[in-house]
Design a protein around this motif. Structure first.
Motif, mmCIF file in Angstrom:
data_model
loop_
_atom_site.group_PDB
_atom_site.id
_atom_site.type_symbol
_atom_site.label_atom_id
_atom_site.label_comp_id
_atom_site.label_asym_id
_atom_site.label_seq_id
_atom_site.Cartn_x
_atom_site.Cartn_y
_atom_site.Cartn_z
ATOM 1 N N LEU A 182 4.904 -2.456 12.456
ATOM 2 C CA LEU A 182 5.810 -2.215 11.335
ATOM 3 C C LEU A 182 5.022 -1.473 10.262
ATOM 4 O O LEU A 182 4.410 -2.065 9.376
ATOM 5 C CB LEU A 182 6.359 -3.543 10.801
ATOM 6 N N LEU A 183 5.040 -0.169 10.327
ATOM 7 C CA LEU A 183 4.208 0.633 9.434
ATOM 8 C C LEU A 183 4.624 0.491 7.984
ATOM 9 O O LEU A 183 3.802 0.643 7.075
ATOM 10 C CB LEU A 183 4.247 2.106 9.861
ATOM 11 N N ASP A 188 2.516 0.111 -0.359
ATOM 12 C CA ASP A 188 2.299 -0.671 -1.576
ATOM 13 C C ASP A 188 3.535 -1.499 -1.901
ATOM 14 O O ASP A 188 4.669 -1.071 -1.649
ATOM 15 C CB ASP A 188 1.993 0.257 -2.760
ATOM 16 N N GLU A 189 3.308 -2.656 -2.516
ATOM 17 C CA GLU A 189 4.411 -3.555 -2.833
ATOM 18 C C GLU A 189 5.425 -2.891 -3.768
ATOM 19 O O GLU A 189 6.631 -3.121 -3.644
ATOM 20 C CB GLU A 189 3.882 -4.834 -3.472
ATOM 21 N N GLU A 190 4.960 -2.047 -4.709
ATOM 22 C CA GLU A 190 5.885 -1.440 -5.659
ATOM 23 C C GLU A 190 6.855 -0.489 -4.964
ATOM 24 O O GLU A 190 8.022 -0.385 -5.361
ATOM 25 C CB GLU A 190 5.110 -0.695 -6.750
ATOM 26 N N ILE A 191 6.409 0.179 -3.919
ATOM 27 C CA ILE A 191 7.305 1.050 -3.161
ATOM 28 C C ILE A 191 8.285 0.210 -2.355
ATOM 29 O O ILE A 191 9.503 0.490 -2.318
ATOM 30 C CB ILE A 191 6.512 1.982 -2.230
ATOM 31 N N ARG A 192 7.790 -0.839 -1.721
ATOM 32 C CA ARG A 192 8.682 -1.700 -0.938
ATOM 33 C C ARG A 192 9.741 -2.350 -1.831
ATOM 34 O O ARG A 192 10.885 -2.549 -1.419
ATOM 35 C CB ARG A 192 7.865 -2.767 -0.207
ATOM 36 N N GLU A 193 9.379 -2.648 -3.074
ATOM 37 C CA GLU A 193 10.329 -3.257 -3.998
ATOM 38 C C GLU A 193 11.447 -2.281 -4.362
ATOM 39 O O GLU A 193 12.615 -2.671 -4.494
ATOM 40 C CB GLU A 193 9.608 -3.724 -5.263
ATOM 41 N N GLY A 306 5.628 9.938 -10.235
ATOM 42 C CA GLY A 306 4.726 9.322 -9.277
ATOM 43 C C GLY A 306 5.463 8.655 -8.127
ATOM 44 O O GLY A 306 5.019 8.694 -6.974
ATOM 45 N N PHE A 307 6.601 8.039 -8.442
ATOM 46 C CA PHE A 307 7.424 7.439 -7.389
ATOM 47 C C PHE A 307 8.120 8.522 -6.568
ATOM 48 O O PHE A 307 8.189 8.432 -5.332
ATOM 49 C CB PHE A 307 8.467 6.493 -7.986
ATOM 50 N N GLU A 327 5.271 8.650 2.788
ATOM 51 C CA GLU A 327 4.019 8.184 3.386
ATOM 52 C C GLU A 327 4.227 7.744 4.825
ATOM 53 O O GLU A 327 3.264 7.595 5.580
ATOM 54 C CB GLU A 327 3.447 7.037 2.559
ATOM 55 N N LEU A 328 5.476 7.518 5.206
ATOM 56 C CA LEU A 328 5.825 7.161 6.575
ATOM 57 C C LEU A 328 6.801 8.201 7.090
ATOM 58 O O LEU A 328 7.927 8.285 6.630
ATOM 59 C CB LEU A 328 6.471 5.778 6.624
#
Length: 419
Positions: A182-183, A188-193, A306-307, A327-328
């Motif tokens: 599961l790439l 980073d947690e902030e992106i996943r959030e 940045g996001f 990034e993926l």
């Protein structure tokens, strides 16, 4: 030039068209309970053997290989294969394949992978070439129709991998702890959030016509809105165009909420639309045609920018609007799949039709580790790239043409290696 001279002789002196007809009949003849049909198959097989024996006798040093080439490849396919081998000096040791509109083509093949294509994939796999299916679809969907098409044995052979959701996950059965990766969990947690915020609101906050006209693809990570209309139809285009604008605005709001950016909601919306319009001409066109492109958005705040630099918004006309991670992507997924499969020095053929496939095509060109092929209906950028490199463009539903060329290239490469 000797190999070229031999191919000219092969196709000039022998009835290769008849030989291919016999070979196709023998290979693809369905099992039937009929004595007459079986006798017909046996007769064709005898004619095929006789034709191949004539070629074996005519080419004492290369006859076995040339007999197989003559029975399976057209003149154009054979010479294209030899040209590719002469240019690149490599056999193909991995297949990287998109599915929708690449292996199968809606409207041309009843949206099923053609039988000939499946046969060639099986043949290449049995010759030792691993298969990487690289798609934006969900794992369960892809795994299901690949098992149906190629069989459980190939899918679980240890030499097949599925890169799904455009690179957010990789599934390679038979590799222990590396079987499913599961790439997206490595982000980073902030992106996943941000993705969690978008996913939690994307349908519940959508306007009524989008809730009625769209559904969410069952992804593990990416957020993808699909039309509840036939893909490619005018209705699908209208609802996906609206979904794109809605998802852009929702993305901007979700990022702004997380990092507490100062700015009016309309300003955040303008920043988001302007950024992605500048990054993708198709998105810009949709915004312009709908009258939703901001004229004076101003400079995007650094935190927001940045996001944006890490999050992708993709538009597929009349098919999907999607938010994913930059990034993926398919390149990252393919690289991980090659590592798991143990392909240390890859030379791949990449077959695809969209911008996500183009990233993989550009990667293999930059690294000199492969070829690119695409159906004629691909996006303009994909076609430009493929034509500029090796010109491997094929008609919709005819992926078998390219696979035959690759199988021929590999036969010729083995011949040179043995020599």
């Amino acid at each position: 030039m000797e190999r070229y001279d031999q191919l000219y002789r092969l196709y000039d002196d022998f009835d290769t068209k008849r030989l291919r007809a016999y070979q196709e009949f023998v290979d693809l003849f369905p099992p039937v309970d009929s004595r007459v049909a079986l006798e017909h198959w046996q007769n064709a097989n005898e004619k095929l053997t006789e034709g191949k024996d004539e070629i074996r006798e005519a080419f004492p040093a290369t006859g076995e290989t040339f007999a197989e080439i003559a029975a399976r490849a057209t003149r154009d396919q054979a010479f294209t294969a030899l040209d590719l081998l002469s240019k690149h000096g490599h056999s193909v040791n991995a297949l990287v394949l998109d599915v929708d509109e690449t292996l199968r083509s809606a409207g041309e093949t009843d949206n099923e992978i053609p039988r000939e294509t499946l046969y060639l994939l099986t043949e290449l796999h049995e010759s030792g070439v691993p298969i990487i299916v690289c798609t934006g679809q969900t794992l369960e969907n892809v795994k299901g129709f690949m098992i149906q098409g190629l069989g459980n044995e190939i899918v679980h052979s240890g030499r097949m991998s599925i890169v799904y959701e455009a690179g957010t996950g990789v599934f390679t059965p038979g590799h222990g702890g590396e079987t499913k990766q599961l790439l997206y969990e490595e982000l980073d947690e902030e992106i996943r959030e941000v993705f969690a915020r978008v996913r939690s609101r994307v349908l519940s906050d959508a306007p009524d016509h989008l809730r009625r006209g769209c559904h969410l693809q069952g992804n593990e990570f990416n957020v993808t809105m699909k039309p509840n209309f036939e893909t490619g139809s005018a209705e699908a285009k209208r609802v996906i165009d609206d979904a794109l604008v809605y998802m852009l605005d929702l993305l901007g709001e979700s990022i702004a909420e997380q990092v507490d950016i100062d700015g009016e909601p309309t300003q955040i919306t303008d920043w988001t639309r302007a950024y992605y319009a500048g990054a993708d001409s198709e998105i810009r066109t949709v915004l312009e045609e709908s009258g939703e492109l901001p004229t004076e958005a101003g400079e995007v705040p650094g935190q927001l920018d940045g996001f944006f630099e890490r999050i992708d918004v993709a538009y597929y006309e009349a098919d999907a609007a999607e938010i994913g991670s930059l990034e993926l992507n398919k390149v990252v997924g393919v690289q991980r799949a090659l590592d798991v499969l143990g392909v240390d020095e890859p030379f791949c053929v990449v077959m695809g039709d969209s911008k996500s496939d183009l990233r993989v095509m550009k990667w293999v060109e930059e690294e000199s580790c492969g070829l690119a092929a695409a159906p004629a209906h691909s996006s303009r950028d994909v076609l430009d790239h493929v034509i500029r490199t090796d010109e491997l463009v094929y008609e919709p539903g005819q992926a078998a043409d390219i696979l035959t060329t690759i199988a021929t290239l590999n036969r010729l490469a083995r011949l040179d290696s043995a020599g």
